[in-house]
Design a protein around this motif. Structure first.
Motif, short mmCIF file in Angstrom:
data_model
loop_
_atom_site.label_atom_id
_atom_site.label_comp_id
_atom_site.label_asym_id
_atom_site.label_seq_id
_atom_site.Cartn_x
_atom_site.Cartn_y
_atom_site.Cartn_z
N VAL A 22 0.83 -1.21 0.00
CA VAL A 22 0.00 0.00 0.00
C VAL A 22 0.86 1.26 0.00
O VAL A 22 0.66 2.17 -0.79
CB VAL A 22 -0.97 0.00 1.20
CG1 VAL A 22 -1.76 1.30 1.28
CG2 VAL A 22 -1.90 -1.21 1.14
N LYS A 23 1.83 1.33 0.90
CA LYS A 23 2.70 2.51 1.00
C LYS A 23 4.11 2.01 1.30
O LYS A 23 4.32 1.27 2.26
CB LYS A 23 2.22 3.44 2.11
CG LYS A 23 2.92 4.79 2.08
CD LYS A 23 2.24 5.80 2.99
CE LYS A 23 0.99 6.32 2.30
NZ LYS A 23 0.45 7.52 2.89
N LEU A 24 5.06 2.42 0.48
CA LEU A 24 6.44 1.95 0.61
C LEU A 24 7.27 2.90 1.47
O LEU A 24 6.93 4.07 1.62
CB LEU A 24 7.06 1.81 -0.78
CG LEU A 24 6.39 0.76 -1.68
CD1 LEU A 24 7.02 0.79 -3.06
CD2 LEU A 24 6.48 -0.62 -1.07
N PHE A 33 6.19 1.36 6.53
CA PHE A 33 5.50 0.92 5.32
C PHE A 33 4.16 0.35 5.73
O PHE A 33 3.94 -0.03 6.88
CB PHE A 33 6.33 -0.08 4.49
CG PHE A 33 6.51 -1.45 5.09
CD1 PHE A 33 5.54 -2.43 4.99
CD2 PHE A 33 7.70 -1.76 5.75
CE1 PHE A 33 5.72 -3.70 5.53
CE2 PHE A 33 7.90 -3.02 6.29
CZ PHE A 33 6.91 -3.99 6.18
N GLU A 34 3.25 0.32 4.76
CA GLU A 34 1.90 -0.21 4.99
C GLU A 34 1.62 -1.24 3.91
O GLU A 34 1.92 -1.04 2.74
CB GLU A 34 0.87 0.91 4.90
CG GLU A 34 -0.56 0.45 5.02
CD GLU A 34 -1.57 1.56 4.79
OE1 GLU A 34 -2.77 1.24 4.67
OE2 GLU A 34 -1.16 2.75 4.69
N MET A 35 1.07 -2.36 4.33
CA MET A 35 0.64 -3.38 3.38
C MET A 35 -0.62 -4.05 3.89
O MET A 35 -0.97 -3.91 5.07
CB MET A 35 1.75 -4.41 3.13
CG MET A 35 2.08 -5.29 4.32
SD MET A 35 3.46 -6.41 4.04
CE MET A 35 2.78 -7.51 2.84
N GLU A 36 -1.31 -4.72 3.02
CA GLU A 36 -2.41 -5.58 3.41
C GLU A 36 -2.07 -6.98 2.95
O GLU A 36 -1.43 -7.15 1.90
CB GLU A 36 -3.73 -5.12 2.76
CG GLU A 36 -4.20 -3.79 3.28
CD GLU A 36 -5.56 -3.37 2.73
OE1 GLU A 36 -6.29 -4.23 2.20
OE2 GLU A 36 -5.87 -2.17 2.84
N MET A 107 -1.36 -4.09 7.73
CA MET A 107 -0.15 -4.12 8.56
C MET A 107 0.64 -2.84 8.38
O MET A 107 0.80 -2.35 7.26
CB MET A 107 0.72 -5.31 8.14
CG MET A 107 2.07 -5.35 8.81
SD MET A 107 3.12 -6.59 8.03
CE MET A 107 4.66 -6.26 8.88
N PHE A 108 1.13 -2.30 9.50
CA PHE A 108 2.03 -1.16 9.49
C PHE A 108 3.31 -1.58 10.21
O PHE A 108 3.25 -2.16 11.29
CB PHE A 108 1.43 0.04 10.25
CG PHE A 108 0.19 0.58 9.62
CD1 PHE A 108 0.25 1.64 8.73
CD2 PHE A 108 -1.05 0.04 9.92
CE1 PHE A 108 -0.90 2.16 8.16
CE2 PHE A 108 -2.21 0.54 9.35
CZ PHE A 108 -2.14 1.60 8.46
N ILE A 123 10.89 -5.71 2.94
CA ILE A 123 9.94 -5.91 1.84
C ILE A 123 10.58 -6.74 0.73
O ILE A 123 9.94 -7.65 0.18
CB ILE A 123 9.45 -4.56 1.30
CG1 ILE A 123 8.63 -3.83 2.36
CG2 ILE A 123 8.62 -4.74 0.02
CD1 ILE A 123 8.31 -2.39 2.02
N ASN A 124 11.84 -6.46 0.41
CA ASN A 124 12.51 -7.21 -0.66
C ASN A 124 12.62 -8.69 -0.34
O ASN A 124 12.51 -9.54 -1.23
CB ASN A 124 13.88 -6.61 -0.96
CG ASN A 124 13.77 -5.32 -1.76
OD1 ASN A 124 12.80 -5.10 -2.47
ND2 ASN A 124 14.77 -4.47 -1.63
#
Length: 196
Positions: A22-24, A33-36, A107-108, A123-124
């Motif tokens: 969502v946000k890197l 960072f934010e992801m779902e 997730m944050f 993330i990588n």
């Protein structure tokens, strides 16, 4: 190397997970960072080995489904509308699906102080693991072999540390395994999967 941008979905079919970036970290000055992510029913427990973050707080908001997680030595559950907070320095396993429906989580991961390189490495590692899973190069839990994990994982230290190790011990042990992994041709990222 393909650059992965926010709005990209990645998938680990073996672990039964898919994730939306969502946000890197580059968009937040390395602060978070934010992801779902979505876990298929009763999956996800072993998708990321037990670990801790010396300077990151992780927050998991349950959007749908029922979650189970481990924080320290205690397992807990969380349902829709609940938030689970993992403070720095506590070993944990991210929430996984604990029901016969999909689990959807926001997730944050917040670094204090900001850590662009560490968050990007985190993330990588996920991008690489998910790509290897799509290519059938992982075990039954969706994880690559130990040498590949070390080559990716050494980039995460000290931001993320395997459970049971201090950052110093992890640098030595994972560093040695990463040297072996590099000698056998493993890489932290691969052009066909991309990176952030």
């Amino acid at each position: 190397m393909t650059k992965i941008t926010s709005g990209t979905w990645i998938e680990n079919p073996v672990a039964g997970q898919r994730a939306l970036l969502v946000k890197l970290p580059a968009e937040t000055g390395g602060r978070y960072f934010e992801m779902e992510y979505i876990c298929q029913p009763f999956t996800g427990k072993y998708a990321i080995p037990s670990h801790y973050h010396p300077a990151c707080t992780e927050r998991f908001e349950i959007l749908s489904g029922k979650a189970r997680y481990r924080l320290g030595k205690v397992e807990g559950t969380a349902g829709v509308g609940e938030t689970v907070l993992f403070p720095p320095g506590i070993e944990h396993i991210h929430p996984w699906s604990d029901s016969n429906e999909e689990l959807h989580i926001r997730m944050f991961s917040e670094a204090n102080p900001p850590d662009l390189a560490g968050l990007n490495a985190n993330i990588n590692t996920g991008i690489t693991n998910f790509g290897l899973a799509r290519d059938g190069k992982v075990d039954q839990n969706g994880l690559p072999n130990l040498l590949q994990q070390a080559v990716s994982g050494i980039k995460n230290i000290p931001g993320a540390v395997p459970a049971g190790m201090s950052p110093g011990t992890a640098r030595i042990v994972i560093g040695f395994l990463a040297l072996l992994g590099h000698a056998f041709g493993y890489h932290a990222t691969y052009p066909e999967y991309g990176d952030v």
